[in-house]
Design a protein around this motif. Structure first.
Motif, PDB file in Angstrom:
ATOM      1  N   TYR A  41      12.463  -4.304 -24.184  1.00 23.31           N
ATOM      2  CA  TYR A  41      11.453  -3.879 -23.559  1.00 23.31           C
ATOM      3  C   TYR A  41      11.810  -3.958 -21.924  1.00 23.31           C
ATOM      4  CZ  TYR A  41       6.656  -3.166 -22.118  1.00 23.31           C
ATOM      5  OH  TYR A  41       5.527  -2.695 -21.547  1.00 23.31           O
TER       6      TYR A  41
ATOM      7  N   HIS B 228      10.321   1.676 -19.091  1.00 24.01           N
ATOM      8  CA  HIS B 228       8.773   1.462 -19.538  1.00 24.01           C
ATOM      9  C   HIS B 228       8.111   2.324 -18.491  1.00 24.01           C
ATOM     10  CE1 HIS B 228       4.915   0.058 -20.260  1.00 24.01           C
ATOM     11  NE2 HIS B 228       4.707  -0.460 -19.092  1.00 24.01           N
TER      12      HIS B 228
ATOM     13  N   HIS C  20       3.133   1.176 -11.656  1.00 24.48           N
ATOM     14  CA  HIS C  20       2.031   0.293 -11.998  1.00 24.48           C
ATOM     15  C   HIS C  20       2.552  -1.029 -12.203  1.00 24.48           C
ATOM     16  CE1 HIS C  20       3.768   0.897 -16.107  1.00 24.48           C
ATOM     17  NE2 HIS C  20       3.101  -0.103 -16.580  1.00 24.48           N
ATOM     18  N   ASP C  21       3.698  -1.250 -12.546  1.00 28.40           N
ATOM     19  CA  ASP C  21       4.300  -2.676 -12.785  1.00 28.40           C
ATOM     20  C   ASP C  21       5.139  -3.076 -11.980  1.00 28.40           C
ATOM     21  OD1 ASP C  21       2.996  -3.482 -15.458  1.00 28.40           O
ATOM     22  OD2 ASP C  21       4.343  -2.445 -16.461  1.00 28.40           O
TER      23      ASP C  21
ATOM     24  N   LYS D 111       5.805  -7.173 -11.294  1.00 25.42           N
ATOM     25  CA  LYS D 111       6.790  -7.901 -12.032  1.00 25.42           C
ATOM     26  C   LYS D 111       7.953  -8.541 -11.656  1.00 25.42           C
ATOM     27  CE  LYS D 111       5.110  -6.098 -16.631  1.00 25.42           C
ATOM     28  NZ  LYS D 111       5.315  -5.422 -18.003  1.00 25.42           N
TER      29      LYS D 111
ATOM     30  N   HIS E 163      -4.818  -1.904 -14.906  1.00 24.80           N
ATOM     31  CA  HIS E 163      -4.310  -1.354 -16.273  1.00 24.80           C
ATOM     32  C   HIS E 163      -4.264  -2.196 -17.540  1.00 24.80           C
ATOM     33  CE1 HIS E 163      -0.540  -2.827 -14.423  1.00 24.80           C
ATOM     34  NE2 HIS E 163      -0.053  -3.040 -15.666  1.00 24.80           N
TER      35      HIS E 163
ATOM     36  N   GLU F 209      -0.311   2.220 -21.392  1.00 24.39           N
ATOM     37  CA  GLU F 209       0.413   0.986 -21.416  1.00 24.39           C
ATOM     38  C   GLU F 209       0.473   0.270 -22.595  1.00 24.39           C
ATOM     39  OE1 GLU F 209       1.685  -0.757 -18.981  1.00 24.39           O
ATOM     40  OE2 GLU F 209       1.638  -2.632 -20.093  1.00 24.39           O
TER      41      GLU F 209
HETATM   42 FE   LIG Z   1       3.229  -1.416 -18.092  1.00 18.22          FE
END
Ligand SMILES: [Fe+2]
Ligand SMILES: [Fe+2]
Length: 245
Positions: free
Chosen positions: A56, A61, A93-94, A97, A151, A179
Motif C-alpha cells: 500500500y 495510492h 489528499h494524503d 502522512k 476524506h 479513498e
Molecule cells: Fe488516502
C-alpha cells in the motif's frame, strides 16, 4: 465547509496561480511521499518478517484515487475543468502522512485504535503543510484542504471528525468513497482471504457499509465507473448529473 456543488468557479489548467505556485507544491509533496514510501520499505525490511511486502504505497495510492475522482466526475457528466480540479485536489489528499513516523504504517496485525487515530492525524498534518507553504487565498486551496481534512468522514457522523453528511461537500463525499475503495482493494496481511476484486470490494462497501458511510448516489456513480471503465465521457454522461439529494 465547501459549497453544495462540485468546484466549478475556477479551472486549474488555465489558472496562473495554480500553475506557478500550487502545482509545484503538490508535485514536491508527491515526491516527498514517494521518498517516504521508500523509507517505509527500508523500515519494513529491517523490522518485519522477510515475506512482508509494503504494497500500500502512498505515492501510487494518490495517483490511483486522483484518477478515480477524475473518471467518476467525467462519468457523471461533469465538465472537464471540474474533473481536472478534482484530480489535482485529490492527488494531494494524503500528503500529511509524510509528516508522521515511518513505523506507523506497516504491521502484521490490524492496527489498534490509538494507532488508527495517530494515522488519521495526517489529515491535520496535510492542512498544516498547505498553510505553511501557500499563505494566500485561492478557491483551489479551499477545495484541496476540504478534501485533505475530511476524506475520512462518514455520512452518519461516525467518521474521523464526526462531521455528518450534510456538512460534507460533494467533492469530499466522493473522495471518502474513492479513498475507502482503494484502501479495501489493496491486499494487507490482516485481510485474510477477503475478496479484493473490484466486484468484491464494491459489494462489501454497498452491503456492509452502505448509506451509513457513503452518499449512495455518488457511490453508485463510482461503482458504475469502476465496473464499466472509462471509455467516452460523452457517451457516459447521462444519469449522474444531480447532486441535490
Ligand atoms: Fe488516502
Ligand atoms: Fe487519508
Amino acid at each position: 465547509m465547501a459549497g453544495k456543488d462540485f468546484p466549478y468557479n475556477f479551472d486549474v489548467r488555465a489558472d496562473p496561480v495554480f500553475q506557478e505556485s500550487i502545482k509545484p507544491f503538490i508535485e514536491d509533496e508527491l515526491l516527498r511521499l514517494k521518498q517516504f514510501d521508500e523509507k517505509r520499505i527500508a523500515w519494513a525490511k529491517a523490522n518485519l518478517p522477510p515475506d512482508y511486502k509494503v504494497n500500500y504505497l502512498f505515492h501510487s495510492h494518490a495517483f490511483r484515487v486522483a484518477d478515480d475522482m477524475r473518471r467518476t466526475a467525467a462519468h457523471m457528466g461533469q465538465p472537464e475543468h471540474v474533473c481536472e480540479n478534482l484530480y489535482w485536489a485529490m492527488l494531494a489528499h494524503d500528503i500529511g502522512k509524510s509528516r508522521l513516523p515511518v513505523d506507523l504504517w506497516d504491521m502484521i496485525k490490524k492496527p489498534e485504535n490509538a494507532i488508527k487515530a495517530q494515522r488519521r492525524s495526517h489529515t491535520d498534518e496535510g492542512e498544516k503543510a498547505v498553510g505553511a507553504a501557500l499563505d494566500f487565498k485561492h478557491s483551489f486551496i479551499d477545495l484541496m484542504t476540504d478534501i485533505m481534512r475530511n476524506h475520512h468522514e462518514q455520512m452518519d457522523g461516525n467518521g474521523h471528525r464526526g462531521l455528518k453528511g450534510s456538512e460534507l461537500s460533494p467533492a469530499v463525499r466522493l473522495a471518502c468513497i474513492i479513498e475507502s475503495f482503494d484502501g479495501y482493494a489493496i491486499a494487507r496481511p490482516h485481510f485474510g482471504d477477503r475478496d479484493i476484486s473490484i466486484e468484491g470490494v464494491l459489494k462489501r462497501m454497498r452491503e456492509e457499509k452502505g448509506a451509513a458511510h457513503y452518499d449512495m448516489n455518488l457511490f453508485e456513480a463510482f461503482a458504475e465507473t469502476k465496473m464499466t471503465g472509462y471509455k467516452n465521457v460523452k457517451d457516459m454522461s447521462k444519469p449522474w448529473t444531480s447532486l441535490k439529494s
